[in-house]
Write an enzyme that holds these catalytic residues in place. Structure first.
Site, PDB file in Angstrom:
ATOM      1  CE  LYS A 266      -3.789  -1.902   2.831  1.00  0.00           C
ATOM      2  NZ  LYS A 266      -4.933  -1.723   1.931  1.00  0.00           N
ATOM      3  NE  ARG A 340     -11.005  -9.806  -1.604  1.00  0.00           N
ATOM      4  CZ  ARG A 340     -11.357  -8.857  -2.477  1.00  0.00           C
ATOM      5  NH1 ARG A 340     -11.771  -9.179  -3.686  1.00  0.00           N
ATOM      6  NH2 ARG A 340     -11.315  -7.588  -2.131  1.00  0.00           N
TER       7      ARG A 340
HETATM    8  N1  BES Z   1      -7.992  -3.877   4.703  1.00  0.00           N
HETATM    9  C1  BES Z   1      -8.218  -3.451   3.377  1.00  0.00           C
HETATM   10  C2  BES Z   1      -9.526  -2.700   3.192  1.00  0.00           C
HETATM   11  C3  BES Z   1      -9.644  -1.381   3.897  1.00  0.00           C
HETATM   12  C4  BES Z   1      -9.406  -0.214   3.211  1.00  0.00           C
HETATM   13  C5  BES Z   1     -10.069  -1.301   5.210  1.00  0.00           C
HETATM   14  C6  BES Z   1      -9.538   0.990   3.848  1.00  0.00           C
HETATM   15  C7  BES Z   1     -10.228  -0.084   5.853  1.00  0.00           C
HETATM   16  C8  BES Z   1      -9.960   1.064   5.151  1.00  0.00           C
HETATM   17  C9  BES Z   1      -8.238  -4.641   2.434  1.00  0.00           C
HETATM   18  O1  BES Z   1      -7.435  -5.706   2.804  1.00  0.00           O
HETATM   19  C10 BES Z   1      -7.745  -4.163   1.105  1.00  0.00           C
HETATM   20  O2  BES Z   1      -6.631  -3.771   1.045  1.00  0.00           O
HETATM   21  N2  BES Z   1      -8.608  -4.217   0.094  1.00  0.00           N
HETATM   22  C11 BES Z   1      -8.249  -3.768  -1.218  1.00  0.00           C
HETATM   23  C12 BES Z   1      -8.815  -4.758  -2.194  1.00  0.00           C
HETATM   24  C13 BES Z   1      -8.306  -4.567  -3.593  1.00  0.00           C
HETATM   25  C14 BES Z   1      -6.835  -4.857  -3.667  1.00  0.00           C
HETATM   26  C15 BES Z   1      -9.074  -5.488  -4.510  1.00  0.00           C
HETATM   27  C16 BES Z   1      -8.861  -2.398  -1.410  1.00  0.00           C
HETATM   28  O3  BES Z   1      -9.947  -2.138  -0.887  1.00  0.00           O
HETATM   29  O4  BES Z   1      -8.220  -1.557  -2.039  1.00  0.00           O
HETATM   30 MN    MN Z   2      -5.423  -5.483   2.101  1.00  0.00          MN
END
Ligand code: BES
Ligand code: MN
Ligand code: ZN
Length: 489
Positions: A266, A340
């Site tokens: 990230k 997931r």
């Molecule tokens: N933990 C994150 C989702 C999240 C984002 C929680 C912001 C709280 C605040 C999750 O694991 C994630 O990174 N999801 C990605 C999925 C994508 C790579 C398909 C996302 O939401 O960007």
């Molecule tokens: Mn994630």
């Protein structure tokens, strides 16, 4: 804060402050005060234009009266079925009382207040009092509000107040766990907290470590945790009712003690706050603690998949194909869609216990936060009646939820893979829904299932109502409220 029901005559009570609740435009609760004070309050209200709008608070110092201050909390139109305006009203009043150094306060909800309102007052007061300060050495005493010693609830009954307190204590417990950073609570640490909690509450606890999970074929959880030196855990808590169990239900939580994104790392701004990616798991632990006190006639299971998503020499990679606990294969498109994968294994494992109902909570997708904003969780599922009963519960707790559709067969194709049964990311559009569709692949046949995407609501970057900056514990009270009604159905 002690919260006590009272029937004492408010005009003879000499505490520090009184809280009155005002439906917009209806000042008649002021009649409970002496005429002189009532006039003073009315004057200030009209001078400042306070009419009782939702989330409004009027502070009136009443030096001549039996109490030093009167707080008016606005309820808005109060025509909805939800007691949440009361919860937020008392929260604002309690916070103000702390700043004003008022120690003993009396809430006057009025004779028409229901037991639900009395519970809500206890909840709002305890939730608003919450703070996470264990790592701050010497806070400036002039800035620090002092805790209230006693809240009297006029006309309240002890049972409702106790129930409200239990809810709030559970939610605050979840907040305490979530607020701990990743260097303090790693997967082993969260498992330790879960087993300590289980010991205290007398519920069953099984913790699965890496080796055991390898034997079981929990390759989803193991893959996500592979990039970290802090090995993953699977937590399984069980509450057994004293008498015969009418039914078995399960709560399931996503427990990423930190989500860096893994190799699909990230950017810095998005990585901030990812200690909160364990909220689902923390909620489950808090719920199980509350369940041990509520003692429903249900057998209640709590599961959490716990891992740390890190880049590293052992990390799982894009293109990897994982054989999950239920035998299905997952192609990894993006290592940041890790929740997931963890939950896939946990949902499949929980399904083995054959619960009638399974509710999972997960900070699953940024897309859900984009779709619904930071105050509303997304719900998804395979059973309309379950979703409806959860929505009803949410109406009473003030934890807003909104259902998103699961019947879009064309969208479902986005998680098809060329090389495996499913791929772990369906792209940006409809991202919350494709994530839920991915989870559905791991829910056992015949199980009523509800998924709550709490990304966005799990922590707050502002102070509002009974929340502060930081973890909210969103979802704990709605699950408990839902369970209470389900227990009686
Ligand atoms: N933990 C994150 C989702 C999240 C984002 C929680 C912001 C709280 C605040 C999750 O694991 C994630 O990174 N999801 C990605 C999925 C994508 C790579 C398909 C996302 O939401 O960007
Ligand atoms: Mn994630
Ligand atoms: Zn995550």
């Amino acid at each position: 804060m002690r919260i006590v029901a009272t029937d004492r005559d408010p005009s003879l009570w000499s505490g520090d402050a009184m809280v009155l609740f005002i439906i917009e435009g209806k000042m008649d609760p002021l009649d409970q005060l002496g005429e002189e004070i009532a006039t003073l309050v009315k004057q200030k209200a009209s001078r400042l234009g306070f009419t009782g709008k939702e989330d409004g608070l009027l502070v009136v110092d009443t030096p001549g009266g039996t109490v030093g201050s009167v707080y008016l909390a606005g309820l808005g139109s109060a025509d909805g079925a939800t007691p949440d305006p009361w919860r937020r009203g008392i929260a604002l009043a309690v916070r103000q009382a702390g700043k004003d150094r008022n120690k003993r306060i009396m809430a006057l909800p009025g004779g028409a207040a229901t037991p639900e309102v009395h519970s809500a007052l206890a909840e709002g007061a305890l939730l608003s009092e919450y703070s996470f300060e264990r790592y701050k050495s010497g806070p400036d005493p002039s800035e620090k509000p002092e805790p209230i010693e006693e809240l009297l609830v006029h006309g309240g009954d002890e049972r409702s107040l106790a129930r409200g307190s239990l809810n709030a204590i559970a939610q605050n417990f979840a907040r305490d766990l979530v607020n701990e950073p990743g260097n303090v609570i790693n997967p082993a640490g969260l498992a330790e907290r879960a087993s300590a909690t289980a010991r205290e509450c007398g519920i069953e606890c099984n913790i699965f470590e890496e080796e055991k999970m390898r034997e079981m074929g929990m390759n989803g959880i193991l893959s996500v945790g592979a990039g970290s030196h802090n090995t993953p855990r699977l937590i399984h808590l069980v509450y057994h009712p004293v008498g015969p169990s009418r039914e078995r239900i399960a709560f399931v939580g996503k427990g990423l003690t930190f989500d860096s994104g893994g190799l699909n790392i990230k950017p810095g701004d998005s990585m901030r706050s990812m200690k909160g990616d364990k909220t689902g798991a923390c909620n489950v632990i808090a719920i199980m603690k509350a369940v041990s006190e509520l003692k429903p006639d249900l057998e209640v299971h709590g599961f959490a998949g716990v891992a740390e998503n890190m880049p590293g020499g052992g990390a799982y990679r894009p293109d990897d194909i994982i054989r999950m606990f239920n035998g299905k294969t997952v192609e990894v498109d993006n290592t940041d869609a890790e929740g997931r994968i963890v939950l896939g294994d946990v949902l499949a494992y929980a399904s083995r216990q054959e619960p009638a109902v399974m509710i999972d909570m997960a900070t699953l997708t940024g897309a859900c936060a984009v779709a619904l904003g930071p105050y509303t969780a997304g719900i998804f599922g395979n059973d309309a009646a379950l979703a409806a009963s959860f929505r009803d519960a949410s109406g009473r707790t003030g934890e807003r939820v909104w259902e998103l559709p699961m019947d879009d067969e064309r969208l479902k194709k986005k998680i098809r893979s060329e090389v495996a049964d499913v791929v772990n990311s369906g792209g940006r559009y409809g991202g919350a829904i494709t994530a839920a569709m991915f989870l559905r692949e791991f829910v056992g046949e015949g199980i009523k299932w509800l998924h709550v995407d709490i990304a966005g609501v799990d922590s707050s970057d502002e102070e509002y109502g009974y929340y502060r900056k930081g973890a909210t514990g969103f979802g704990v009270r709605t699950c408990l409220e839902w369970m209470e009604k389900y227990d009686k159905h």
